[in-house]
Scaffold this active site. Structure first.
Site, PDB file in Angstrom:
ATOM      1  N   ARG A   1       0.884  -1.180   0.000  1.00 47.42           N
ATOM      2  CA  ARG A   1       0.000   0.000   0.000  1.00 47.42           C
ATOM      3  C   ARG A   1       0.915   1.221   0.000  1.00 47.42           C
ATOM      4  NH1 ARG A   1      -5.466   1.403   3.230  1.00 47.42           N
ATOM      5  NH2 ARG A   1      -6.154   0.042   1.563  1.00 47.42           N
TER       6      ARG A   1
ATOM      7  N   HIS B   1      -7.075   0.749  -6.806  1.00 47.11           N
ATOM      8  CA  HIS B   1      -7.327  -0.122  -5.646  1.00 47.11           C
ATOM      9  C   HIS B   1      -7.973  -1.408  -6.171  1.00 47.11           C
ATOM     10  CE1 HIS B   1      -7.672  -1.336  -1.629  1.00 47.11           C
ATOM     11  NE2 HIS B   1      -8.553  -0.485  -1.144  1.00 47.11           N
TER      12      HIS B   1
ATOM     13  N   GLN C   1      -9.904  -3.968  -3.933  1.00 44.97           N
ATOM     14  CA  GLN C   1     -11.219  -3.489  -3.539  1.00 44.97           C
ATOM     15  C   GLN C   1     -12.246  -3.820  -4.623  1.00 44.97           C
ATOM     16  OE1 GLN C   1     -12.124  -1.762  -0.523  1.00 44.97           O
ATOM     17  NE2 GLN C   1     -14.094  -2.395  -1.335  1.00 44.97           N
TER      18      GLN C   1
ATOM     19  N   ASP D   1     -17.489   7.010  -2.044  1.00 40.74           N
ATOM     20  CA  ASP D   1     -16.244   6.903  -1.274  1.00 40.74           C
ATOM     21  C   ASP D   1     -15.985   8.286  -0.675  1.00 40.74           C
ATOM     22  OD1 ASP D   1     -13.769   6.160  -0.256  1.00 40.74           O
ATOM     23  OD2 ASP D   1     -12.733   6.128  -2.196  1.00 40.74           O
TER      24      ASP D   1
ATOM     25  N   CYS E   1     -16.443   1.522  -0.006  1.00 43.11           N
ATOM     26  CA  CYS E   1     -15.249   0.715   0.285  1.00 43.11           C
ATOM     27  C   CYS E   1     -14.834   0.831   1.750  1.00 43.11           C
ATOM     28  CB  CYS E   1     -14.104   1.125  -0.631  1.00 43.11           C
ATOM     29  SG  CYS E   1     -13.717   2.879  -0.548  1.00 43.11           S
TER      30      CYS E   1
ATOM     31  N   ARG F   1     -13.508  -8.616   1.038  1.00 46.65           N
ATOM     32  CA  ARG F   1     -12.075  -8.372   0.809  1.00 46.65           C
ATOM     33  C   ARG F   1     -11.286  -9.637   1.145  1.00 46.65           C
ATOM     34  NH1 ARG F   1      -9.943  -3.255   0.955  1.00 46.65           N
ATOM     35  NH2 ARG F   1      -8.051  -4.353   0.366  1.00 46.65           N
TER      36      ARG F   1
HETATM   37  N1   CP Z   1     -11.265  -0.290   1.872  1.00 44.01           N
HETATM   38  C1   CP Z   1     -10.011  -0.332   2.355  1.00 44.01           C
HETATM   39  O1   CP Z   1      -9.027  -0.511   1.625  1.00 44.01           O
HETATM   40  O2   CP Z   1      -9.934  -0.197   3.701  1.00 44.01           O
HETATM   41  P1   CP Z   1      -8.613   0.099   4.531  1.00 44.01           P
HETATM   42  O3   CP Z   1      -8.075   1.425   4.076  1.00 44.01           O
HETATM   43  O4   CP Z   1      -9.048   0.131   5.965  1.00 44.01           O
HETATM   44  O5   CP Z   1      -7.615  -1.004   4.272  1.00 44.01           O
HETATM   45  N1  NVA Z   2     -10.139   6.626  -1.836  1.00 44.46           N
HETATM   46  C1  NVA Z   2      -9.776   6.205  -0.514  1.00 44.46           C
HETATM   47  C2  NVA Z   2      -9.945   4.736  -0.368  1.00 44.46           C
HETATM   48  C3  NVA Z   2      -9.608   4.159   0.974  1.00 44.46           C
HETATM   49  C4  NVA Z   2      -9.769   2.680   1.031  1.00 44.46           C
HETATM   50  C5  NVA Z   2      -8.332   6.610  -0.238  1.00 44.46           C
HETATM   51  O1  NVA Z   2      -7.484   6.449  -1.115  1.00 44.46           O
HETATM   52  O2  NVA Z   2      -8.062   7.098   0.863  1.00 44.46           O
END
Ligand code: CP
Ligand code: NVA
Length: 308
Positions: free
Chosen positions: A101, A128, A131, A223, A263, A291
């Protein structure tokens, strides 16, 4: 070496196989069976941003598959303590798969370039994909199919929306995006994101009008307006996105049997009201749980099938 950095790394057939594996492994788990598909395998997870779902689902997933995982946070000093090349070569010499990440999409691409094991994108500023796998698994469970269904996105055309656009094009879904013009896809971006190969049934609608986007939608998805790394734009975004809140009035404009997706994490009272996120239409907890199942399907495919 096969990686999973965006959904463009896999074919339509491979996507269906991952979803099939996810469903099989989910059914097994619900029956109390934990087949050790990844016995003795180690997943390293690097996090440059916060997470709840991604960490828990990958860690639990590897454990249930008979493998193990390790969490690597800021202490590894990605991009600071040593070169990406050295981190990647060393890490991949000892583990079987890496999940990353990252603040920047380029970091995941760079890590994969020097890795001798598969690399999975666990969220970047641009995508992502894990997701999106869980999201379509959820929609499929509810409606029994995917092709021809309409998914409406209301809000920022962000990293999650990019992956949903890609997966809709691959699965032949209709994808409708309601966003303020400054935060909307344009045709150049769309071509770059999905390329030219699309599956029959795919349609894309770009609009500034949430009511138009959700019309006849099977799923309404939103989101946060301020993604991780965009905190400096918070005030501007809150103002621009205010008309894009998903509330009960908007949900009523979708199909009667429409589901609500997010998400997570959510900013209740901003992009979605409590009334909607806590309603019987909301599938957010099933979606979050998926997930786990989707990524188990991905891991088994990537390690046991894709590298052959
Ligand atoms: N949806 C998602 O990726 O959640 P987190 O940021 O908590 O991992
Ligand atoms: N769009 C959000 C998604 C988090 C899972 C971000 O990037 O923070």
């Amino acid at each position: 070496m096969r990686h999973f950095i965006t959904l463009n790394d896999i074919s339509v057939t491979e996507l269906h196989r991952i979803l099939e594996l996810a469903a099989i492994i989910k059914r097994e788990l619900k029956r109390g069976e934990r087949t050790p598909y990844l016995s003795g395998k180690m997943l390293a997870m690097i996090f440059e941003k916060q997470s709840l779902r991604t960490r828990i689902s990958f860690e639990t997933g590897m454990f249930q598959l008979g493998g193990n995982s390790m969490f690597l946070g800021s202490e590894i000093g990605f991009g600071k303590r040593e070169s990406v090349k050295d981190i990647s070569a060393v890490l991949s010499s000892m583990v079987d798969v890496i999940m990353f990440r990252a603040m920047s999409h380029r970091s995941v691409v760079a890590l994969a370039k020097y890795s001798s094991c598969p690399v999975i994108n666990g969220l970047t500023d641009q995508a992502h994909p894990c997701q999106a796998l869980a999201d379509v698994l959820t929609i499929q469970e509810v409606f029994g199919k995917l092709r021809g269904l309409k998914l409406a996105w209301v809000g920022d055309a962000n990293n999650v929306a990019v992956s949903l656009l890609r997966i809709s094009a691959k699965l032949g879904m209709k994808f409708s995006v309601a966003a303020p013009s400054k935060f909307q896809f344009n045709s150049k971006m769309v071509e770059k994101i999905i390329g030219k190969k699309i599956t029959d049934g795919f349609e894309l609608e770009l609009t500034e009008n949430p009511a138009q986007a959700v019309k006849n939608a099977h799923a309404v998805y939103t989101d946060v307006w301020v993604s991780m790394g965009q905190e400096a734009e918070e005030e501007e975004r809150k103002q621009i996105f205010a008309p894009y809140q998903v509330d009960a009035v908007l949900m009523k404009k979708a199909r009667k049997d429409a589901i609500f997706l997010h998400c997570l994490p959510a900013r209740r009272g901003l992009e979605v009201t409590d009334e909607v996120i806590d309603s019987s239409q909301s599938q957010i907890i099933r979606q979050a749980e998926n997930r786990l199942h989707a990524q188990k399907g991905l891991l088994v495919w990537l390690l046991n099938e894709a590298q052959k």
